[in-house]
Motif scaffolding. Structure first.
Motif, PDB file in Angstrom:
ATOM      1  N   LYS A  10       0.843  -1.194   0.000  1.00 17.03           N
ATOM      2  CA  LYS A  10       0.000   0.000   0.000  1.00 17.03           C
ATOM      3  C   LYS A  10       0.876   1.240   0.000  1.00 17.03           C
ATOM      4  O   LYS A  10       1.922   1.256   0.644  1.00 17.03           O
ATOM      5  N   LEU A  61       1.253  -6.350  -5.845  1.00 15.51           N
ATOM      6  CA  LEU A  61      -0.145  -5.979  -6.073  1.00 15.51           C
ATOM      7  C   LEU A  61      -0.523  -4.827  -5.160  1.00 15.51           C
ATOM      8  O   LEU A  61      -0.265  -4.875  -3.958  1.00 15.51           O
ATOM      9  N   THR A  62      -1.108  -3.788  -5.725  1.00 15.59           N
ATOM     10  CA  THR A  62      -1.617  -2.712  -4.877  1.00 15.59           C
ATOM     11  C   THR A  62      -2.966  -2.237  -5.379  1.00 15.59           C
ATOM     12  O   THR A  62      -3.255  -2.291  -6.582  1.00 15.59           O
ATOM     13  N   MET A  63      -3.790  -1.793  -4.441  1.00 15.01           N
ATOM     14  CA  MET A  63      -5.021  -1.097  -4.789  1.00 15.01           C
ATOM     15  C   MET A  63      -4.852   0.335  -4.315  1.00 15.01           C
ATOM     16  O   MET A  63      -4.505   0.555  -3.147  1.00 15.01           O
ATOM     17  N   ALA A  94     -12.671   2.030   0.575  1.00 17.72           N
ATOM     18  CA  ALA A  94     -12.882   0.648   1.017  1.00 17.72           C
ATOM     19  C   ALA A  94     -12.346   0.461   2.428  1.00 17.72           C
ATOM     20  O   ALA A  94     -11.261   0.922   2.742  1.00 17.72           O
ATOM     21  N   ASP A  95     -13.095  -0.212   3.291  1.00 16.93           N
ATOM     22  CA  ASP A  95     -12.529  -0.570   4.582  1.00 16.93           C
ATOM     23  C   ASP A  95     -11.787  -1.900   4.423  1.00 16.93           C
ATOM     24  O   ASP A  95     -11.600  -2.388   3.299  1.00 16.93           O
ATOM     25  N   THR A  96     -11.352  -2.498   5.518  1.00 14.36           N
ATOM     26  CA  THR A  96     -10.482  -3.670   5.359  1.00 14.36           C
ATOM     27  C   THR A  96     -11.246  -4.881   4.813  1.00 14.36           C
ATOM     28  O   THR A  96     -10.687  -5.696   4.087  1.00 14.36           O
ATOM     29  N   THR A  99     -11.350  -4.078   1.104  1.00 12.91           N
ATOM     30  CA  THR A  99      -9.985  -4.106   0.553  1.00 12.91           C
ATOM     31  C   THR A  99      -9.544  -5.555   0.358  1.00 12.91           C
ATOM     32  O   THR A  99      -9.048  -5.938  -0.713  1.00 12.91           O
ATOM     33  N   LEU A 103      -8.687  -7.364  -3.205  1.00 13.94           N
ATOM     34  CA  LEU A 103      -7.363  -7.946  -3.448  1.00 13.94           C
ATOM     35  C   LEU A 103      -7.486  -9.438  -3.751  1.00 13.94           C
ATOM     36  O   LEU A 103      -6.822  -9.959  -4.651  1.00 13.94           O
ATOM     37  N   HIS A 122       1.346  -4.257   9.296  1.00 16.59           N
ATOM     38  CA  HIS A 122       0.359  -3.179   9.387  1.00 16.59           C
ATOM     39  C   HIS A 122       0.853  -1.993   8.579  1.00 16.59           C
ATOM     40  O   HIS A 122       2.026  -1.926   8.229  1.00 16.59           O
ATOM     41  N   SER A 126      -3.480   3.930   8.446  1.00 16.32           N
ATOM     42  CA  SER A 126      -4.622   3.544   9.288  1.00 16.32           C
ATOM     43  C   SER A 126      -4.299   2.393  10.243  1.00 16.32           C
ATOM     44  O   SER A 126      -5.062   2.149  11.170  1.00 16.32           O
ATOM     45  N   ALA A 129      -3.909  -3.517  10.639  1.00 16.87           N
ATOM     46  CA  ALA A 129      -3.353  -4.886  10.636  1.00 16.87           C
ATOM     47  C   ALA A 129      -4.424  -5.938  10.340  1.00 16.87           C
ATOM     48  O   ALA A 129      -4.298  -7.092  10.714  1.00 16.87           O
ATOM     49  N   VAL A 131      -5.956  -6.416   7.108  1.00 13.13           N
ATOM     50  CA  VAL A 131      -6.078  -6.855   5.715  1.00 13.13           C
ATOM     51  C   VAL A 131      -5.489  -8.256   5.510  1.00 13.13           C
ATOM     52  O   VAL A 131      -6.102  -9.097   4.852  1.00 13.13           O
ATOM     53  N   THR A 226     -17.986  -0.489   7.698  1.00 15.28           N
ATOM     54  CA  THR A 226     -17.647   0.563   8.659  1.00 15.28           C
ATOM     55  C   THR A 226     -17.799   1.942   8.017  1.00 15.28           C
ATOM     56  O   THR A 226     -17.698   2.095   6.805  1.00 15.28           O
ATOM     57  N   VAL A 231     -12.085  12.259  11.651  1.00 19.13           N
ATOM     58  CA  VAL A 231     -10.651  12.061  11.883  1.00 19.13           C
ATOM     59  C   VAL A 231     -10.134  13.387  12.417  1.00 19.13           C
ATOM     60  O   VAL A 231     -10.357  14.421  11.807  1.00 19.13           O
TER      61      VAL A 231
ATOM     62  N   LEU B 120     -15.037  -3.934  11.583  1.00 19.01           N
ATOM     63  CA  LEU B 120     -14.136  -4.107  12.724  1.00 19.01           C
ATOM     64  C   LEU B 120     -13.230  -2.893  12.810  1.00 19.01           C
ATOM     65  O   LEU B 120     -12.736  -2.397  11.798  1.00 19.01           O
TER      66      LEU B 120
END
Ligand SMILES: Cc1cc2nc3c(=O)[nH]c(=O)nc-3n(C[C@H](O)[C@H](O)[C@H](O)COP(=O)(O)OP(=O)(O)OC[C@H]3O[C@@H](n4cnc5c(N)ncnc54)[C@H](O)[C@@H]3O)c2cc1C
Ligand SMILES: Cc1cc2nc3c(=O)[nH]c(=O)nc-3n(C[C@H](O)[C@H](O)[C@H](O)COP(=O)(O)OP(=O)(O)OC[C@H]3O[C@@H](n4cnc5c(N)ncnc54)[C@H](O)[C@@H]3O)c2cc1C
Lengths: 274, 333
Positions: A10, A61-63, A94-96, A99, A103, A122, A126, A129, A131, A226, A231, B120
């Protein structure tokens, strides 16, 4: 046997140069320079060392936004063989859960013969840890987090890690997913010549949502369970109580107001005697 | 038929009990949150011969404890625990599941959330309930420089891992009663694809600055090497470690490995004392994650004073000496 490793990475903002809006205490993410997340670099280093020992093909690979191609180029310069960039405005937010779903979709379609997926433990932005473990679930393969050492043995891999107060040795079936901790596998530098060559190479595939056969309802913010409400900088939220007076007085004031919190941290009672 | 009863679950992470008390801390917070959504507080525990822990959970606030006790559960395996927690959650539909943010918990929770198809949040340091009964989960990002508030509006359960030491456990109550609900081990548990071959407890190491719960940081404002030494006595009394700014390590008042900042260590203590530090960004970027910051500086306008929970406008040396004296008086061994 020639392995196929997939390293997920990432792009994160460069922390030491975080552009702050001092008035609102907010981060101008749009202005930050991007870099490869440090733990992802350790994951790539682990993959390269395994490749040197056993022979392998490494796909990175990355998004992320179009700009994230930079970290794939850097990975090629370090020793990866090819890169996949998943980019689409609809993938944003996208949340985890989502994501890892996205992927996994790319891995099953583009790298169906993968033996091992390596993630960082991680990120530095954000920091969830989540994904890596969720990717293992999504691919329905074995998964182990916080790995410090890998040793391939045909169809299994022997892993060492520190988890809580234990030193563990784990045997994991392949294919599988690991997340790599940052104690070992200190990343090599990409040479300038290597970087130049990596930018000229034609080994990056760019894929959008449609290319993955995904609809907008399945990806990005839309599909994420989520919601981030806010923030903010914790400093802006602090009460910032000012205390003045003699040293004796301010110490008493401090212990009156924060004695319980300090006592909890040190695990001792700090109530005044008698 | 009985009305559906809401519940808040706390996952029983007991591997490092007695030292790691995060399960008890989460039970205490669950007890505070439960009335707001009219919920029961439940613990869940998997293992073999875990009666002692079940008793502890009840004595610390659990009204119900779901127990799966089986010889096959002797080794702690996140794959197995993920399958069991998913199984129980599907069966009893809790509103909220809280899990300690230990290494184990942070590996377990995402797998369970994925299987349950829910959201989560990682490593929370605050939990509250909003007007709509949603769990507001606050967690640090960017090394503690930012906090993010997250909710899971539509999916259930709402799940969070929570940093150990965030909440204070309730006192042990011998008279507390709770329901113990034994659950039989599901028969279709898959064989783990990752197998623990060896596990040994790591010998206790000397405390590291970056892990310390209390950090006493000194800057150039301490005045001299001799005066700086007082900080060691203060740290000893607090069971903490001493950190320093760059001018201090450059002047050799302390070894270079005590440097806190961009070029040194990141710290995330529960309490950080900052004596005579101006608060340059290269330093403060590495301390923002401290829960409570106490700054002592002659200059009320120093940036360090602005980011503190409490800013003490005074001479750093005098406050240090006075604090040492007062702590010695109050700490009864
Ligand atoms: C302030 C903030 C707070 C957030 N809080 C939450 C939250 O509590 N829960 C939640 O579900 N989401 C949260 N998110 C969303 C989250 O940032 C994204 O889901 C992100 O895509 C992955 O999360 P992560 O960076 O924490 O990754 P981690 O799980 O920490 O990353 C571990 C590894 O996974 C791999 N990886 C992660 N992202 C990618 C990627 N885009 N491409 C390729 N590999 C990747 C890398 O190998 C990485 O080293 C938050 C976002 C922000 C900005
Ligand atoms: C690339 C780069 C990297 C850096 N990395 C780091 C790093 O990792 N860590 C780091 O710390 N610095 C780092 N620095 C240096 C940083 O910019 C500051 O110079 C440094 O943090 C200042 O240290 P200080 O607060 O101790 O000293 P000063 O800035 O001199 O502040 C002393 C403070 O003490 C107060 N004071 C004076 N006398 C008293 C008294 N008697 N009682 C109470 N208060 C008093 C003053 O009001 C003042 O606020 C870096 C700089 C650069 C350029």
């Amino acid at each position: 046997m020639r392995y196929h490793f997939v390293v997920c990475m990432k792009q994160v903002p460069m922390v030491s140069e975080l552009p702050w809006d001092s008035r609102s205490g907010r981060l101008r993410r749009d202005l930050a320079d991007g870099m490869m997340n440090p733990a992802c670099k350790h994951a790539l280093e682990a993959a390269i060392q395994l490749k040197d020992r056993h022979g392998a093909r490494i796909t990175v690979l990355t998004m992320g936004p179009v700009m994230a191609e930079e970290i794939l180029r850097e990975a090629l310069a370090m020793g990866a063989d090819s890169g996949i960039l998943l980019t689409d405005p609809k993938m944003a937010g996208a949340d985890t859960m989502v994501t890892s779903f996205t992927l996994a979709r790319a891995i099953t379609r583009e790298c169906p013969d993968f033996d091992l997926v390596l993630c960082g433990c991680h990120t530095s932005d954000s920091e969830t840890a989540q994904v890596g473990p969720q990717l293992a679930e999504e691919l329905n393969v074995a998964g182990v987090a916080y790995v410090e050492k890998l040793d391939l043995q045909h169809h299994t891999v022997r892993l060492e890690r520190e988890a809580d107060d234990f030193l563990e040795t784990i045997e994991m079936d392949l294919p599988g997913v690991v997340t790599i901790a940052t104690q070992r596998y200190t990343p090599r530098y990409a040479s300038l010549g290597g970087l130049q060559e990596a930018f000229d190479r034609d080994s990056i595939t760019v894929i959008d949502a449609q290319g993955l056969g995904l609809t907008p309802e399945q990806i990005g913010r839309n599909a994420s369970p989520t919601r981030i409400l806010d923030v903010y900088s914790p400093a802006a939220q602090k009460e910032n109580i000012v205390m003045r007076g003699s040293a004796k007085k301010v110490v008493e004031d401090l212990l009156d107001q924060f004695g319980d919190q300090i006592a909890a941290a040190i695990g001792k009672d700090l109530k005044p005697n008698g | 038929m009985r009305r559906f009863q809401n519940s808040i679950w706390v996952y029983g992470d007991y591997r490092n009990y007695f030292q790691n008390r995060v399960t008890l801390q989460l039970l205490a917070r669950a007890v505070e949150l439960a009335p707001e959504i009219d919920a029961d507080v439940c613990a869940v525990i998997f293992g073999h011969s875990v009666d002692d822990f079940v008793g502890e959970y009840i004595a610390h606030g659990a009204q119900k404890v779901y127990v799966i006790d089986h010889p096959d559960l002797k080794t702690y395996s996140s794959e197995t625990h993920a399958a069991l927690l998913t199984h129980l959650s599907r069966r009893f539909s809790p509103e909220i599941i809280l899990i300690g943010a230990t290494d184990f918990g942070r590996e377990l929770a995402p797998r369970v959330a994925k299987r349950l198809g829910t959201g989560l949040t990682a490593d929370c340091i605050r939990l509250s309930i909003d007007d709509n009964g949603l769990l507001i989960q606050t967690a640090p990002a960017f090394g503690g420089n930012l906090l993010a508030k997250t909710v899971t509006p539509a999916c259930r359960p709402q799940m969070a891992t929570v940093r150990p030491g965030t909440f204070q456990e309730l006192p042990h109550n011998d008279d507390a009663v709770g329901d113990i609900i034994p659950v039989t081990m599901p028969e279709d548990l898959p064989v783990p694809r990752a197998r623990l071959m060896r596990s040994e407890r790591i010998p206790k190491r000397a405390q590291r600055l970056e892990d310390a719960q209390v950090v006493v940081c000194g800057g150039r404002g301490m005045g001299s090497k001799t005066k700086f030494k007082k900080l060691f006595e203060l740290a000893r009394l607090l069971g903490g470690e001493v950190g320093a700014t760059r001018p201090v390590v450059y002047s050799n008042w302390i070894a270079h490995d005590a440097l806190v900042g961009q070029a040194g260590k990141h710290v995330h203590p529960q309490v950080l004392f900052s004596f005579g530090v101006s608060g340059a960004i290269q330093h403060t970027a590495a301390i923002a994650d401290a829960d409570l910051i106490v700054a002592i500086n002659k200059n009320p306008e120093a940036p360090m004073m602005k980011m503190a929970d409490t800013a003490i406008v005074a001479d750093a040396n005098q406050v240090c000496s006075s604090l040492i004296r007062e702590l010695k008086r109050r700490i009864r061994e």
